[in-house]
Design an enzyme around this catalytic site. Structure first.
Site, mmCIF file in Angstrom:
data_model
loop_
_atom_site.group_PDB
_atom_site.id
_atom_site.type_symbol
_atom_site.label_atom_id
_atom_site.label_comp_id
_atom_site.label_asym_id
_atom_site.label_seq_id
_atom_site.Cartn_x
_atom_site.Cartn_y
_atom_site.Cartn_z
ATOM 1 N N ALA A 49 -2.328 0.599 17.290
ATOM 2 C CA ALA A 49 -2.100 2.036 17.480
ATOM 3 C C ALA A 49 -1.624 2.742 16.213
ATOM 4 O O ALA A 49 -2.007 3.881 15.952
ATOM 5 C CB ALA A 49 -1.073 2.243 18.594
ATOM 6 N N HIS A 50 -0.787 2.051 15.425
ATOM 7 C CA HIS A 50 -0.141 2.797 14.335
ATOM 8 C C HIS A 50 -1.073 3.099 13.166
ATOM 9 O O HIS A 50 -0.710 3.810 12.236
ATOM 10 C CB HIS A 50 1.148 2.096 13.872
ATOM 11 C CG HIS A 50 0.960 0.852 13.063
ATOM 12 N ND1 HIS A 50 1.076 0.843 11.695
ATOM 13 C CD2 HIS A 50 0.682 -0.416 13.414
ATOM 14 C CE1 HIS A 50 0.891 -0.397 11.244
ATOM 15 N NE2 HIS A 50 0.651 -1.179 12.277
ATOM 16 N N GLN A 100 -8.620 -1.514 11.114
ATOM 17 C CA GLN A 100 -8.950 -0.403 10.214
ATOM 18 C C GLN A 100 -10.264 0.279 10.599
ATOM 19 O O GLN A 100 -10.653 1.270 9.971
ATOM 20 C CB GLN A 100 -9.062 -0.903 8.759
ATOM 21 C CG GLN A 100 -7.812 -1.544 8.216
ATOM 22 C CD GLN A 100 -6.678 -0.538 7.966
ATOM 23 O OE1 GLN A 100 -6.864 0.686 8.034
ATOM 24 N NE2 GLN A 100 -5.489 -1.053 7.681
ATOM 25 N N CYS A 116 1.161 -5.829 3.544
ATOM 26 C CA CYS A 116 1.742 -7.149 3.776
ATOM 27 C C CYS A 116 1.765 -7.966 2.494
ATOM 28 O O CYS A 116 2.448 -8.961 2.394
ATOM 29 C CB CYS A 116 0.955 -7.904 4.832
ATOM 30 S SG CYS A 116 -0.679 -8.347 4.286
HETATM 31 C C1 LIG Z 1 -7.170 -5.334 8.945
HETATM 32 C C2 LIG Z 1 -5.787 -5.427 9.516
HETATM 33 N N1 LIG Z 1 -5.532 -6.337 10.468
HETATM 34 C C3 LIG Z 1 -4.320 -6.458 11.020
HETATM 35 C C4 LIG Z 1 -3.278 -5.656 10.633
HETATM 36 C C5 LIG Z 1 -1.938 -5.830 11.290
HETATM 37 O O1 LIG Z 1 -1.757 -4.821 12.251
HETATM 38 P P1 LIG Z 1 -0.381 -4.655 13.020
HETATM 39 O O2 LIG Z 1 0.540 -3.971 12.079
HETATM 40 O O3 LIG Z 1 -0.730 -3.795 14.201
HETATM 41 O O4 LIG Z 1 0.098 -5.982 13.438
HETATM 42 C C6 LIG Z 1 -3.490 -4.709 9.637
HETATM 43 C C7 LIG Z 1 -2.368 -3.863 9.161
HETATM 44 O O5 LIG Z 1 -2.136 -3.705 7.988
HETATM 45 C C8 LIG Z 1 -4.781 -4.582 9.073
HETATM 46 O O6 LIG Z 1 -5.038 -3.694 8.119
#
Ligand SMILES: Cc1ncc(COP(=O)(O)O)c(C=O)c1O
Length: 387
Positions: free
Chosen positions: A200-201, A179, A324
């Site tokens: 990336a997303h 973030q 999540c």
């Molecule tokens: C602080 C943080 N770490 C890790 C992730 C996971 O990222 P990715 O979707 O690229 O696995 C997120 C996504 O919500 C996030 O906000």
């Protein structure tokens, strides 16, 4: 029906320039970057250019960048890779209670193997309590880890100070910058991060690709968590050229726009807060608003259940917290960890402000949130005990 999107911490739309950069590598330039022939070499050149753009966004050398499927995998490669399989206590790792599950769950997996996992304390502002952290790190600490910018409240952690504490004890600092990248300036060397994850997303790139920075001098302290063709010593698997090119382009755009976007988001945030405060009595911002990025606005809307608000809005997309965790009925563990009580946590929503959104969309989106929140609060008052 048009949806006003206020959930950029969960994911973002792929930028048109990013998509344009990616498409040739799905169509005519489909060579494998590891192949020695002409098609492979062209793909390799594209991967190399993307590696440079990715490295530039975080102030790293291209040789310190490992491509992964996203920040989840990057966190796993770093945090698991720092422990050998037979490691058990007194070896320990220190985790941040407000972090994303992709770090916290690794801590649980390590604990199940017998590694001691310790939890650092966070202050009501959301920032790590450095004095407490100093007491958690000792000569048996392999790593401490924290998200540079928290995904639910936007707080920015004092990474350089944390790195100093780790290094004084010979431990490493892993930073989850999913973030943070593209939102705050990142200079990995200055910050003292030993390993750092990006995705990336979160920055208008494609889903399914990210990177792990591994400081050259500590590379020998990580072992791979999976094995294969050795495309990278820490991460086997055919490099997905189109995704990596997308990540590179997203990083390039983010670096070019960082300052201007910060200023724009500050204006968006001030407007959003004005509308919320004018429409809903007693609105409060979670965490310390001065300690975070303006992009993330977590607010308590008294008397309004965040879940009901989020699920009943048809044309505004926002969330109660991290994507999540949003299936959970429990109050957000992030808000609880910073001392927000369960009632306020359940009445909280998170708006993520995208610098590239139209100002009118923001205004309309927040007005719709206010209108719906007021309707839900009225229902709660009319039917006590149902709120
Ligand atoms: C602080 C943080 N770490 C890790 C992730 C996971 O990222 P990715 O979707 O690229 O696995 C997120 C996504 O919500 C996030 O906000």
């Amino acid at each position: 029906m048009k949806v006003i999107y206020l959930d950029g911490c969960a994911t973002t739309r792929v930028d048109d320039e990013v998509l344009d950069a990616m498409l040739p590598f799905l169509r005519e330039e489909y060579g494998n970057p590891s192949s020695p022939h002409v098609m492979g070499k062209r793909a390799r050149r594209a991967v190399d250019a993307a590696t440079e753009s990715t490295a530039r966004l975080i102030g790293a050398d291209p040789g310190e960048v490992v491509f992964t499927s996203g920040a989840t995998e990057s966190n796993n490669i770093a945090l698991l890779g720092m422990f050998a399989h037979h490691d058990t206590a007194p070896v320990n790792g220190v985790f941040c209670p407000t972090d994303h599950k992709s770090s916290l769950a690794v801590g649980q997996a390590l604990a199940a193997r017998g590694v001691e996992t310790r939890i650092m304390r966070v202050l009501p502002s959301g920032r790590v309590d450095l004095d407490h952290l100093a007491g958690r790190i000792d000569l048996n600490t392999r790593v401490a880890t924290a998200a540079w910018v928290n995904s639910e409240i936007g707080v920015v952690q004092p990474v350089a100070a944390m790195a100093a504490l780790c290094h004084a004890a010979g431990a490493l600092l892993h930073v989850d910058a999913a973030q943070a990248a593209g939102r705050i300036p990142i200079e990995v060397r200055e910050a003292g991060a030993d390993t750092l994850s990006i995705s990336a997303h979160k920055i208008h790139g494609p889903k399914g690709v990210g990177a792990l920075y591994v400081r050259r001098e500590i590379r020998h302290r990580l072992r791979p968590v999976m094995y294969g063709g050795g495309q990278h010593a820490l991460r086997s698997g055919t490099i997905p050229t189109h995704l990596v090119v997308g990540l590179g382009k997203a990083c390039e755009l983010a670096a070019d726009r960082l300052d201007a976007e910060w200023r724009r988001v500050r204006r968006l945030r001030a407007t959003a807060l004005d509308i919320l405060r004018a429409g809903i009595p007693g609105v409060r911002v979670n965490g310390d608003p001065d300690a975070g990025v303006p992009h993330v606005l977590s607010v308590v809307l008294p008397g309004v259940r965040g879940e009901s608000l989020v699920s009943s809005l048809r044309s505004v997309a926002l969330s109660t917290g991290s994507a999540c965790n949003s299936g959970s009925q429990e109050p957000s563990y992030v808000l609880t960890a910073i001392g927000v009580d369960a009632e306020d946590a359940n009445c909280s929503v998170r708006m993520c402000l995208d610098p590239r959104m139209a100002f009118e969309d923001l205004v309309l989106g927040v007005e719709l949130v206010v209108e719906r929140a007021r309707a839900l609060a009225d229902v709660a008052v009319a039917t006590p005990g149902q709120g």
